[in-house]
Design a protein around this motif. Structure first.
Motif, mmCIF file in Angstrom:
data_model
loop_
_atom_site.group_PDB
_atom_site.id
_atom_site.type_symbol
_atom_site.label_atom_id
_atom_site.label_comp_id
_atom_site.label_asym_id
_atom_site.label_seq_id
_atom_site.Cartn_x
_atom_site.Cartn_y
_atom_site.Cartn_z
ATOM 1 N N ILE A 190 49.641 36.135 58.548
ATOM 2 C CA ILE A 190 50.725 36.701 57.741
ATOM 3 C C ILE A 190 50.268 36.901 56.301
ATOM 4 C CG2 ILE A 190 53.035 36.268 56.801
ATOM 5 C CD1 ILE A 190 53.600 34.716 59.437
ATOM 6 N N LEU A 191 49.607 35.873 55.756
ATOM 7 C CA LEU A 191 49.125 35.978 54.380
ATOM 8 C C LEU A 191 48.095 37.094 54.229
ATOM 9 C CD1 LEU A 191 48.790 32.209 53.409
ATOM 10 C CD2 LEU A 191 50.393 33.877 52.447
ATOM 11 N N ALA A 192 47.274 37.285 55.249
ATOM 12 C CA ALA A 192 46.269 38.346 55.182
ATOM 13 C C ALA A 192 46.926 39.717 55.050
ATOM 14 C CB ALA A 192 45.370 38.301 56.406
ATOM 15 N N LYS A 193 48.129 39.884 55.639
ATOM 16 C CA LYS A 193 48.839 41.162 55.537
ATOM 17 C C LYS A 193 49.589 41.286 54.215
ATOM 18 C CE LYS A 193 50.633 43.221 59.041
ATOM 19 N NZ LYS A 193 51.427 43.631 60.213
ATOM 20 N N LEU A 194 50.075 40.155 53.694
ATOM 21 C CA LEU A 194 50.842 40.204 52.450
ATOM 22 C C LEU A 194 49.953 40.189 51.215
ATOM 23 C CD1 LEU A 194 53.701 37.644 53.260
ATOM 24 C CD2 LEU A 194 53.765 40.134 53.475
ATOM 25 N N ASP A 195 48.797 39.555 51.341
ATOM 26 C CA ASP A 195 47.886 39.377 50.216
ATOM 27 C C ASP A 195 46.638 40.201 50.468
ATOM 28 O OD1 ASP A 195 46.235 38.531 48.201
ATOM 29 O OD2 ASP A 195 46.422 36.390 48.612
ATOM 30 N N ALA A 196 46.548 41.364 49.837
ATOM 31 C CA ALA A 196 45.461 42.315 50.125
ATOM 32 C C ALA A 196 44.085 41.746 49.806
ATOM 33 C CB ALA A 196 45.684 43.608 49.329
ATOM 34 N N ASP A 197 44.006 40.802 48.896
ATOM 35 C CA ASP A 197 42.707 40.261 48.508
ATOM 36 C C ASP A 197 42.272 39.071 49.362
ATOM 37 O OD1 ASP A 197 42.496 42.100 46.461
ATOM 38 O OD2 ASP A 197 43.523 40.796 45.021
ATOM 39 N N ALA A 198 43.138 38.645 50.286
ATOM 40 C CA ALA A 198 42.834 37.445 51.070
ATOM 41 C C ALA A 198 41.533 37.570 51.874
ATOM 42 C CB ALA A 198 44.005 37.101 51.983
ATOM 43 N N PRO A 199 41.296 38.682 52.606
ATOM 44 C CA PRO A 199 40.049 38.773 53.381
ATOM 45 C C PRO A 199 38.798 38.690 52.515
ATOM 46 C CG PRO A 199 41.632 40.414 54.128
ATOM 47 C CD PRO A 199 42.185 39.832 52.867
ATOM 48 N N THR A 200 38.847 39.309 51.330
ATOM 49 C CA THR A 200 37.686 39.270 50.439
ATOM 50 C C THR A 200 37.423 37.853 49.966
ATOM 51 O OG1 THR A 200 38.142 41.529 49.695
ATOM 52 C CG2 THR A 200 36.728 40.189 48.297
ATOM 53 N N ARG A 201 38.495 37.137 49.607
ATOM 54 C CA ARG A 201 38.326 35.753 49.157
ATOM 55 C C ARG A 201 37.802 34.867 50.281
ATOM 56 N NH1 ARG A 201 43.428 36.555 46.857
ATOM 57 N NH2 ARG A 201 44.348 35.103 48.356
ATOM 58 N N ALA A 202 38.289 35.135 51.508
ATOM 59 C CA ALA A 202 37.832 34.341 52.650
ATOM 60 C C ALA A 202 36.346 34.539 52.886
ATOM 61 C CB ALA A 202 38.627 34.716 53.894
ATOM 62 N N ALA A 203 35.891 35.783 52.810
ATOM 63 C CA ALA A 203 34.471 36.064 53.006
ATOM 64 C C ALA A 203 33.635 35.438 51.905
ATOM 65 C CB ALA A 203 34.244 37.578 53.050
ATOM 66 N N GLU A 204 34.137 35.472 50.683
ATOM 67 C CA GLU A 204 33.420 34.895 49.550
ATOM 68 C C GLU A 204 33.266 33.383 49.721
ATOM 69 O OE1 GLU A 204 31.355 35.221 45.944
ATOM 70 O OE2 GLU A 204 32.118 36.779 47.288
ATOM 71 N N LYS A 205 34.310 32.758 50.232
ATOM 72 C CA LYS A 205 34.296 31.307 50.432
ATOM 73 C C LYS A 205 33.285 30.902 51.499
ATOM 74 C CE LYS A 205 37.375 27.504 51.701
ATOM 75 N NZ LYS A 205 38.760 27.140 52.141
ATOM 76 N N LEU A 206 33.082 31.776 52.496
ATOM 77 C CA LEU A 206 32.215 31.438 53.622
ATOM 78 C C LEU A 206 30.743 31.744 53.383
ATOM 79 C CD1 LEU A 206 34.424 32.766 56.580
ATOM 80 C CD2 LEU A 206 34.103 30.387 55.896
ATOM 81 N N LYS A 207 30.451 32.560 52.389
ATOM 82 C CA LYS A 207 29.084 33.088 52.287
ATOM 83 C C LYS A 207 28.043 32.019 51.961
ATOM 84 C CE LYS A 207 28.799 34.517 47.422
ATOM 85 N NZ LYS A 207 28.577 35.665 46.516
ATOM 86 N N ASP A 208 28.446 30.913 51.350
ATOM 87 C CA ASP A 208 27.472 29.893 50.958
ATOM 88 C C ASP A 208 27.424 28.702 51.918
ATOM 89 O OD1 ASP A 208 26.703 31.317 48.676
ATOM 90 O OD2 ASP A 208 28.376 30.512 47.519
ATOM 91 N N ILE A 209 28.093 28.830 53.081
ATOM 92 C CA ILE A 209 28.054 27.724 54.041
ATOM 93 C C ILE A 209 26.645 27.597 54.628
ATOM 94 C CG2 ILE A 209 28.879 26.959 56.310
ATOM 95 C CD1 ILE A 209 31.591 27.936 55.634
ATOM 96 N N ALA A 210 26.124 26.372 54.628
ATOM 97 C CA ALA A 210 24.780 26.134 55.156
ATOM 98 C C ALA A 210 24.760 26.349 56.664
ATOM 99 C CB ALA A 210 24.355 24.702 54.821
ATOM 100 N N PRO A 211 23.607 26.675 57.221
ATOM 101 C CA PRO A 211 23.509 26.877 58.676
ATOM 102 C C PRO A 211 23.953 25.636 59.447
ATOM 103 C CG PRO A 211 21.543 27.709 57.585
ATOM 104 C CD PRO A 211 22.323 26.966 56.537
#
Length: 526
Positions: A190-211
């Motif tokens: 629901i938040l992903a549909k209401l908050d247009a920037d949510a997917p970008t923030r989610a991807a940014e948060k995940l990019k530095d996760i170690a293998p």
């Protein structure tokens, strides 16, 4: 109305209310209003912090608002919240009364920061096992942000609205008077549909996760089992899922899960998630995988790209992506989806009360659907493309005992027909080679499952049906990549088999990790 055991449990819950609450009812002289009056007064009698007011001014009657004393707004039910929605009712009582919803601080902050006014209307059926997730998500959001309002509407109670909006499938969510979402959804979606920037923030948060040592794709029974077994081996484990529970969340009754005589999909899904969360597993939900990048050589890192743009890595990967309902693929199916074409008899069956429907499919799911629908609708026509039903004998015996069911074998559905708004009939090709027409108002499709493996084409070996080819250890054609559950060639798509397959895949991944030396590979670039 409430059983004594339920009253005892509810009284214990209400004892912990931090704030007095009011159940503000808008009633009339109808039997349903009297039923709502009884329920609300029974609840109020269980706690001195709960009182009933019958001075509500809502136009929908019967309905009631759960609000804090001396406050406006709250959580609204235009429904008598029993059946699957009773838990939604209890949670609303507790959350309005001061119990914080079980959400991360980040999610709460995101909900509070939403700009604007959001007026949701959520149409449900009390027999729908998918609806409570949506109701509870929106209710929790309305407790956190006063600019969000949600009213839960029982379609059977307000049939004029359902007819006017041509609602034939639930859950159905409207936002500010316009269609917003159909089907099961959660707060993150629901938040992903209401908050247009949510997917970008989610991807940014995940990019530095170690293998990860083990990266699991899928949160159903197979994925959950794999996560528990991998974590218990001390492996750094990550689990990515669009939603926890997977296909099992759409299952009504479960009576063949050994040691548990009877449960349902949502309960089992919640139990799976709770078990996984007992371990050190990095759970990443509301994400969908879109591409697999196999390691260049054994011992290297595999990459999994997500639709959000992030890429995760693992020394091993376990694919537990499950399956989805197979569609008929005939003219009219997509055109009349949710307008007479349905896939969940438990959710949508009540909207066909007194009507004529068909069930396509003669396996266990199709025969179970026909049996359930026969108690609601005027008549059921079950169509099986083969020469005989494939369901268990006990189900067939029950089916043939019902007076308002017709079984057609060697009947291949070729077209679903309608008037532009709703389904009016279907055409099938019989064993005689001729086309036959059946007049009806609904078609329930129950013809099995298709594996969720389209994103894996070209990355590893799949069968012509899209199943991941695995050996007895769950190993795929790519070293270090394993698979389990309904997405694989493992026979017999059953929950208990998927759970066993997840355990096998995790143990095989552990064995791979201790036998194959790690190599220094570069991470796949986003």
């Amino acid at each position: 109305m409430l059983q004594d055991t339920i009253k005892t449990q509810l009284k214990a819950y209400l004892a912990g209310l931090a704030h007095p609450i009011v159940l503000e009812a808008s009633l009339d002289d109808s039997p349903k209003s009297r039923e709502m009056h009884e329920l609300l007064h029974e609840v109020a009698a269980l706690s001195d912090k709960v009182q009933v007011s019958e001075q509500g001014t809502a136009t929908r009657r019967p309905s009631f608002v759960i609000r804090r004393e001396n406050a406006r707004g709250g959580v609204t039910f235009a429904a008598i919240p029993m059946g699957h929605e009773f838990t939604s009712f209890v949670l609303a009582l507790l959350q309005v009364g001061g119990h914080a919803p079980k959400l991360s601080d980040e999610t709460v902050a995101q909900i509070r920061a939403l700009p604007g006014q959001y007026n949701f209307e959520t149409y449900v059926s009390l027999s729908c096992q998918n609806c409570p997730d949506v109701v509870q998500a929106l209710n929790a959001m309305s407790v956190i942000n006063p600019n969000i309002h949600n009213v839960t509407i029982d379609g059977a109670l307000f049939q004029d609205e359902v007819t006017q909006k041509n609602i034939m499938s639930v859950p159905q969510v409207y936002l500010n008077g316009e269609p917003f979402e159909t089907g099961r959804t959660d707060i993150e979606q629901i938040l992903a549909k209401l908050d247009a920037d949510a997917p970008t923030r989610a991807a940014e948060k995940l990019k530095d996760i170690a293998p990860f040592d083990v990266l699991i794709i899928g949160g159903g029974p197979a994925g959950a089992s794999a996560a528990v077994y991998a974590a218990r081996k001390g492996l750094r484990t990550g689990l990515v899922a669009e939603r926890f529970g997977g296909q099992v969340m759409d299952t009504e009754g479960i009576e063949n899960f050994i040691s548990v005589k009877e449960t349902d999909g949502p309960k089992l899904g919640a139990a799976l998630e709770a078990h996984v969360r007992q371990y050190d597993v990095d759970i990443i939900t509301s994400q969908r995988a879109k591409e697999l990048f196999p390691a260049a050589r054994p011992g290297g890192l595999h990459g999994v790209a997500l639709e959000s743009g992030a890429i995760l890595h693992g020394r091993t990967v376990i694919l537990a992506t499950g399956a989805h309902w197979r569609h008929l693929g005939v003219p009219g199916e997509e055109e009349y989806r949710n307008k007479g074409v349905a896939y969940c008899p438990h959710c949508d069956g009540p909207f066909y009360k007194g009507k004529r429907v068909a069930v396509a499919g003669g396996g266990n799911s199709g025969v179970e659907a026909a049996i359930d629908l026969a108690g609601i609708v005027a008549h059921v026509t079950l169509l099986q493309r083969g020469s005989h039903l494939k369901a268990d004998k006990v189900l067939q015996d029950k089916l043939y005992s019902l007076p308002n069911v017709t079984v057609l074998t060697e009947a291949l559905t070729t077209r679903i027909e309608g008037n532009g708004k709703n389904v009016t009939g279907l055409t099938y090709r019989g064993g005689d080679g001729a086309d036959h027409h059946v007049d009806l108002e609904g078609v329930f499709v129950q013809i099995g499952l298709l594996p969720n493996t389209g994103w894996l084409k070209g990355a590893l070996k799949l069968t012509d049906f899209g199943e991941i080819v695995v050996d007895s250890h769950g190993a795929t054609s790519v070293p270090g990549v394993f698979a389990a559950g309904d997405a694989t060639t493992t026979p017999y798509k059953q929950i208990v088999i998927a759970i066993g397959g997840g355990a096998t895949a995790a143990l095989a991944a552990f064995d791979y990790l201790i036998r194959v030396p790690a190599t220094e590979d570069k991470l796949v670039a986003a």
